[in-house]
Structures are given as C-alpha cells and as structure tokens.
Design a protein around this motif. Structure first.
Motif, PDB file in Angstrom:
ATOM      1  N   ARG A  27       0.931  -1.098   0.000  1.00 19.35           N
ATOM      2  CA  ARG A  27      -0.006   0.036  -0.111  1.00 19.35           C
ATOM      3  C   ARG A  27       0.857   1.338  -0.013  1.00 19.35           C
ATOM      4  NH1 ARG A  27      -1.485   1.676   5.013  1.00 19.35           N
ATOM      5  NH2 ARG A  27      -1.868   3.858   4.708  1.00 19.35           N
ATOM      6  N   ARG A  28       1.984   1.207   0.876  1.00 14.37           N
ATOM      7  CA  ARG A  28       2.783   2.102   0.866  1.00 14.37           C
ATOM      8  C   ARG A  28       3.533   2.726  -0.562  1.00 14.37           C
ATOM      9  NH1 ARG A  28       5.796   0.300   4.884  1.00 14.37           N
ATOM     10  NH2 ARG A  28       4.316  -0.055   6.472  1.00 14.37           N
ATOM     11  N   GLU A  29       3.939   1.440  -0.954  1.00 16.95           N
ATOM     12  CA  GLU A  29       4.687   1.626  -2.400  1.00 16.95           C
ATOM     13  C   GLU A  29       3.695   2.223  -3.539  1.00 16.95           C
ATOM     14  OE1 GLU A  29       6.799  -1.710  -3.644  1.00 16.95           O
ATOM     15  OE2 GLU A  29       7.468  -2.113  -1.576  1.00 16.95           O
ATOM     16  N   VAL A  30       2.461   1.713  -3.382  1.00 12.86           N
ATOM     17  CA  VAL A  30       1.642   2.332  -4.457  1.00 12.86           C
ATOM     18  C   VAL A  30       1.057   3.641  -4.186  1.00 12.86           C
ATOM     19  CG1 VAL A  30      -0.988   1.803  -4.990  1.00 12.86           C
ATOM     20  CG2 VAL A  30       0.373  -0.086  -4.653  1.00 12.86           C
ATOM     21  N   GLU A  31       1.014   4.025  -2.893  1.00 12.49           N
ATOM     22  CA  GLU A  31       0.754   5.425  -2.611  1.00 12.49           C
ATOM     23  C   GLU A  31       1.830   6.281  -3.151  1.00 12.49           C
ATOM     24  OE1 GLU A  31       0.160   5.937   1.596  1.00 12.49           O
ATOM     25  OE2 GLU A  31      -2.112   5.136   1.282  1.00 12.49           O
ATOM     26  N   THR A  32       3.003   5.820  -3.010  1.00 16.69           N
ATOM     27  CA  THR A  32       4.216   6.726  -3.208  1.00 16.69           C
ATOM     28  C   THR A  32       4.260   6.763  -5.024  1.00 16.69           C
ATOM     29  OG1 THR A  32       5.541   6.028  -1.270  1.00 16.69           O
ATOM     30  CG2 THR A  32       6.723   6.807  -3.312  1.00 16.69           C
ATOM     31  N   ALA A  33       3.919   5.485  -5.702  1.00  8.91           N
ATOM     32  CA  ALA A  33       4.099   5.548  -7.029  1.00  8.91           C
ATOM     33  C   ALA A  33       3.107   6.628  -7.397  1.00  8.91           C
ATOM     34  CB  ALA A  33       4.022   4.578  -7.511  1.00  8.91           C
ATOM     35  N   PHE A  34       1.855   6.615  -7.022  1.00 11.15           N
ATOM     36  CA  PHE A  34       0.733   7.100  -7.439  1.00 11.15           C
ATOM     37  C   PHE A  34       1.062   8.664  -7.127  1.00 11.15           C
ATOM     38  CE2 PHE A  34      -3.270   9.430  -6.856  1.00 11.15           C
ATOM     39  CZ  PHE A  34      -3.972   9.298  -7.720  1.00 11.15           C
ATOM     40  N   LYS A  35       1.381   9.073  -6.055  1.00 14.11           N
ATOM     41  CA  LYS A  35       1.816  10.668  -5.702  1.00 14.11           C
ATOM     42  C   LYS A  35       2.711  11.263  -6.788  1.00 14.11           C
ATOM     43  CE  LYS A  35       0.670  10.767  -0.907  1.00 14.11           C
ATOM     44  NZ  LYS A  35       1.142  10.812   0.546  1.00 14.11           N
ATOM     45  N   SER A  36       3.989  10.387  -6.812  1.00 10.08           N
ATOM     46  CA  SER A  36       4.858  10.468  -7.734  1.00 10.08           C
ATOM     47  C   SER A  36       4.500  10.898  -9.182  1.00 10.08           C
ATOM     48  CB  SER A  36       6.055   9.413  -7.812  1.00 10.08           C
ATOM     49  OG  SER A  36       6.982   9.908  -8.899  1.00 10.08           O
ATOM     50  N   GLN A  37       3.508  10.078  -9.619  1.00  9.85           N
ATOM     51  CA  GLN A  37       2.923   9.989 -11.055  1.00  9.85           C
ATOM     52  C   GLN A  37       2.123  11.369 -10.971  1.00  9.85           C
ATOM     53  OE1 GLN A  37       4.126   8.241 -13.382  1.00  9.85           O
ATOM     54  NE2 GLN A  37       2.659   8.981 -14.846  1.00  9.85           N
ATOM     55  N   ALA A  38       1.169  11.535 -10.071  1.00 11.49           N
ATOM     56  CA  ALA A  38       0.385  12.765 -10.135  1.00 11.49           C
ATOM     57  C   ALA A  38       1.181  13.970  -9.986  1.00 11.49           C
ATOM     58  CB  ALA A  38      -0.660  12.721  -8.907  1.00 11.49           C
ATOM     59  N   GLU A  39       2.200  13.968  -9.311  1.00 11.23           N
ATOM     60  CA  GLU A  39       3.071  15.452  -9.297  1.00 11.23           C
ATOM     61  C   GLU A  39       3.652  15.511 -10.580  1.00 11.23           C
ATOM     62  OE1 GLU A  39       6.913  16.431  -6.871  1.00 11.23           O
ATOM     63  OE2 GLU A  39       5.341  15.558  -5.672  1.00 11.23           O
TER      64      GLU A  39
END
Length: 103
Positions: A27-39
């Motif tokens: 979950r943490r890895e997915v959140e980090t990847a999503f935030k990075s992609q959104a940014e």
C-alpha cells in the motif's frame, strides 16, 4: 512445542500477521508511486501550486486596496488644487470594481 489445533491456529495467526505487514508495505509503495505520477502530470501541465496562488492573490488584494487609497488621495488633492485655483473640479469617470469580461 505446541501440538494439535493450537499449533495450526498459531501458524495461521502468524501467516495473517505477515500478510497484513506485506499488504501495508505494498500500500505504501502504491501510494508513493501514485503521488509521484500525479506530481509529474501536474508539473507537466504547468499547474500552479496552492501556496503560490495564495501568495499572488494576497499581493493582488493589497495592490487593489492601495490603488483605492491612492485614487481617493488623488481626488482629494485635485479638489484642493481646484479650490485653490478657483476652478470647478472635473468629475472623474467612475470605474466599476470588476473588470469587463473578455470576449
């Protein structure tokens, strides 16, 4: 060493605990990847950050207030000047508070 159903339940509980820990890591890895992609997407769109928008908005509000003060001061000075010279003061054109919409 425990025997029977207790051992099975202990092993099952340990397995579930390990699975929950792994799920949190994923979950943490997915959140980090999503935030990075959104940014990344927002940066490519040249979207302004909220802090920058608020700072510019505050500056615009201060400038608008200062302009109103200066307009009033100019009108007062023009009235004094025309009174001193004996002229009838010209009526200054009134401007609306909102700019006209662009077409």
């Amino acid at each position: 060493m425990t025997n029977g159903p207790n051992r099975i339940l202990d092993e099952f509980a340990k397995l579930m605990t390990d699975a929950a820990g792994a799920a949190q890591g994923v979950r943490r890895e997915v959140e980090t990847a999503f935030k990075s992609q959104a940014e990344k997407v927002l940066n490519s769109m040249d979207v302004v950050q909220r802090e920058e928008f608020d700072a510019v908005r505050d500056m615009a509000l201060k400038a608008r207030a200062e302009n109103k003060k200066l307009e009033a001061r100019i009108a007062e000075l023009e009235a004094k000047l025309s009174k001193a010279s004996g002229e009838v003061p010209e009526a200054a054109p009134k401007r609306s508070a909102k700019p006209s919409p662009k077409k």
